[in-house]
Design a protein around this motif. Sequence first.
Motif, PDB file in Angstrom:
ATOM      1  N   LEU A 137       0.847  -1.200   0.000  1.00  8.26           N
ATOM      2  CA  LEU A 137       0.000   0.000   0.000  1.00  8.26           C
ATOM      3  C   LEU A 137       0.878   1.243   0.000  1.00  8.26           C
ATOM      4  N   ALA A 138       0.745   2.041  -1.059  1.00  8.57           N
ATOM      5  CA  ALA A 138       1.528   3.278  -1.141  1.00  8.57           C
ATOM      6  C   ALA A 138       0.669   4.431  -0.629  1.00  8.57           C
ATOM      7  N   ILE A 139       1.187   5.163   0.332  1.00  4.86           N
ATOM      8  CA  ILE A 139       0.430   6.271   0.919  1.00  4.86           C
ATOM      9  C   ILE A 139       1.235   7.545   0.736  1.00  4.86           C
ATOM     10  N   THR A 140       0.629   8.555   0.113  1.00  4.06           N
ATOM     11  CA  THR A 140       1.343   9.817  -0.015  1.00  4.06           C
ATOM     12  C   THR A 140       1.075  10.645   1.239  1.00  4.06           C
ATOM     13  N   TRP A 141       2.107  11.379   1.624  1.00  4.22           N
ATOM     14  CA  TRP A 141       1.990  12.129   2.868  1.00  4.22           C
ATOM     15  C   TRP A 141       0.891  13.169   2.797  1.00  4.22           C
TER      16      TRP A 141
END
Lengths: 590, 386
Positions: free
Chosen positions: A433-437
Amino acid sequence: MHLISFLAASNRCRCKTDGRAAPGSLPRSRGRGGEGAAARPILAIACLLLFSLLAGPSIARADAFDDALTKFLADSYADTEAGVTALGAGGDARAFAVVKALQDGRLLADPAGRRVLIDDGGVPKDAATGAVVSPAPAAADLKRVRLNNRLRRAVEAALGALTLRAPDPARRLDAAQAVFKSRDASALAAVEAALAQETDPAVKAALAEARAAILITSPDAPEAARIEAVGTLRERGDQAALALLSGLPAGTPATVQGAADSAASAIRNRLQVWEAVQNAWYGVSLGSVLLLAAIGLAITFGVMGVINMAHGEMVMLGAYTTFVVQEAIRQKAISLSIPGTEIGMSLPLPAALTLDWSLAVAVPLAFVVTGLVGILIERSVIRFLYGRPLETLLATWGISLILQQAVRTGFGPTNKEVSNPSWMSGAFEIGQLAITWNRLWIVCFSLTVFVLLLAMLRFTRLGLEMRAVTQNRGMAACVGIRTARIDALTFGLGSGIAGIAGVALSQIDNVSPNLGQSYIIDSFMVVVFGGVGNLWGTLVGAFTLGVANKFLEPFAGAVLGKIAILVLIILFIQRRPRGLFALKGRAIEA
Amino acid sequence: MTARPLDRGTLVFLGLVAAAAIVVPALNLALPESSPLHVPTYLVSLFGKYVCFALLALSIDLIWGYCGILSLGHGAFFALGGYAMGMYLMRQIGGRGVYGNPLLPDFMVFLNWKELPLAWWGFSSFPYAMLMVLAVPGLLALVFGWFAFRSRVTGVYFSIITQAMTFALMLAFFRNDFGFGGNNGLTDFKDILGFNVQADGTRAALFAISCVALMLGYLVCRVLVASKFGMVLIAVRDAEARARFLGYRVESYKLATFVISACMAGVAGALYVPQVGIINPGEFSPANSIEAVIWVAVGGRGTLAGAVVGALLVNYAKTSFTSGPLAPYWLFLLGGLFVGVTLWLPRGIVGTVQHWRARRREVAPDASGPAEGAPDGAAQKPLAAE
């Protein structure tokens, strides 16, 4: 594994392949013979490597480096190959530059001086010391070290092996990932050697995966090793591993194939779960944006029954406030001037105020600016239209046109650049899971705003009076609440929150005069769906719509998904005309 | 007690529109271009566009002014009628398109489609297309209204979901694979019933037909609101609960009015398309629908003639503003109109004049003659200004 470095590695890998396909090189055969031929020098490397590992001391290595260099003087392919192999096997820090120079045809032998030079852009440098050689030897005395195709292989293998043991862990990781991508069987020995030496856990895992990727596709590898490789890839569990496991070459033993199939289906299941998690996260992220945009509307519409079509423009004003704050910080001064005249003033800002602080300044400022605009609108227009909701709708639409055009006139019709503070840019990963800040911050921010607003309505005097006016305006007036003042403050509060939403949205959307228009219908949908006059309804409505939208998108595409949501809401309104969390009782008809 | 549908005001209004229908084409076709009284063809088309907008405003006035339902989705019915006409015009192009495909319109050839989508069947026939001009908006209004009114979605909720409806349609029509030309819409029309759409004569005829449609629409509205049906509508507008308790099926009245109004908007759209030469998904944008509502508000809701006056006035102002150096200020003026009219002129122009007349009659009860025609008489001025 980091997405960005993964991409970088794959790029690098592509470059390498290009290099390999350079004209003059032998066509790479996929068959046994070709790989066998390539494997021979590698075996030699491996032997040497083992030897050097056993032998250990660095003095021996330094000697080996010098010995290897002398091999280049002989002008014989066999000797050069031996030299390259030795360099690749040795751990000397200078070796990389030498082999690289050899690959690029910049390695010069000086048989007379018994030394090897590197042609560094026309300046000859001693390969052993790195010092510039002066006086420069006559060109006639120097011999470029020649390469043939077989040697080129050896050079590449040596380069790969040297990179795999580079001092910088990031480069080692890149190299390991590049090997994973290319599954170059000739790199196996180098990978295994590097694996034995490696201490960094991330690089170690990447090397193990690279080794597994080579083993699983290599028909020569023992079955047990290949089954073990399946296990490693299963651990890795991403798309690349899945592609490897489901694309095994024909003739793979049944046991390996069976293990790979079960591992592939396990990975597929896991990936599906991750995909659902990813969609849910996107949905939550969209929901938080909707919540921010709608929550101010929920106040004006829910508490006051005022349809504020200019709500979107409040969001837009908030976004422009952010832009103005960032401009001031960039200029290090607040400049005020009367347009068209020379009259103006400029206040310097402290140097410590950087763009990282811009949002901390913009949030309260946007709240104040849009709140004041809201109060102005309420006092000048809306208060004359209470009890006439349709007229309010039209008048506020007119206000929205005026505000849009005013901003277009003042700031120009083009998008304005609003930058992300450093703490809001970038991304991190949890599993697949890629989460952008910035998305994460916006989710936190919208929930914070929601909680604060709820607390304000619940625990403050103003909140109490607002609730009283909502529930029974006449009775509230009778007990001494100045309802007109509450109306103005409520409208200001709703507008101020819209302005805060604009600060957040400026981080993920284009800041243009049309910014508000794209949110107004969505916001109304959220409020109507959630139920008027209930903040919890707005919360549930926003996240339901956000998540539903993102789960529909993979099936229907972005636009059709949105249409489907609109149609569903229209149908939903038929079932529950007052929304999900409807107010009950007589008050609603009033 | 019901009012006479053909009162003096109605007759004056119909007479004015009929005169325009004859005079404008005559000035365009009969006079040479050098004559100072000559009306150039582009103006004929522009006036035709205004008349179509007036018909749209009339349809909104019927539902908003007399039934109290503010629809922010009438632009959708207008655009659907326009698309039905546009599809007929596209089929008339035949093999004369850029790709020369005798069956498929250009954009379908471009998208590599092999056969005509089901929705396009029959549109080469003019009567079928005209049926669709009425049926598509009518059916949409029927289904939408049936759901909405049955579950008593009223007031601003109805306004908002109609806005969502036109927004959803806009998104759908913007898609290429929806089959109606996507972003570019339908354009490059050649013939209508065998006449060249660009020709002066066709333009003049379209203008005259638009005027006739406006007269018919006005008559339909007038007959409706002057009948017992109209009295019930006004009752629903002013006190819905009471009308219901008196035994009227409020939903049915609303639904019938909504469908009639949608059909009128569809006709307006169908006449609009050949005169402007294009229909694209932008017509569905919610802003267009709201703008049409403000025409009605400016002229005076619930006065029929007011809707027409408002549409003509606002659009005339829009044309003169946006074509001159004041173009950037048009949105200020339009926005100001929304605010100003709701605050200071809630009855609109015609409504205010009617109100004054009625008050003067109360002050001087001996004033002779029926005063009802007067407000429409006031409409003469703006019409003549056109």
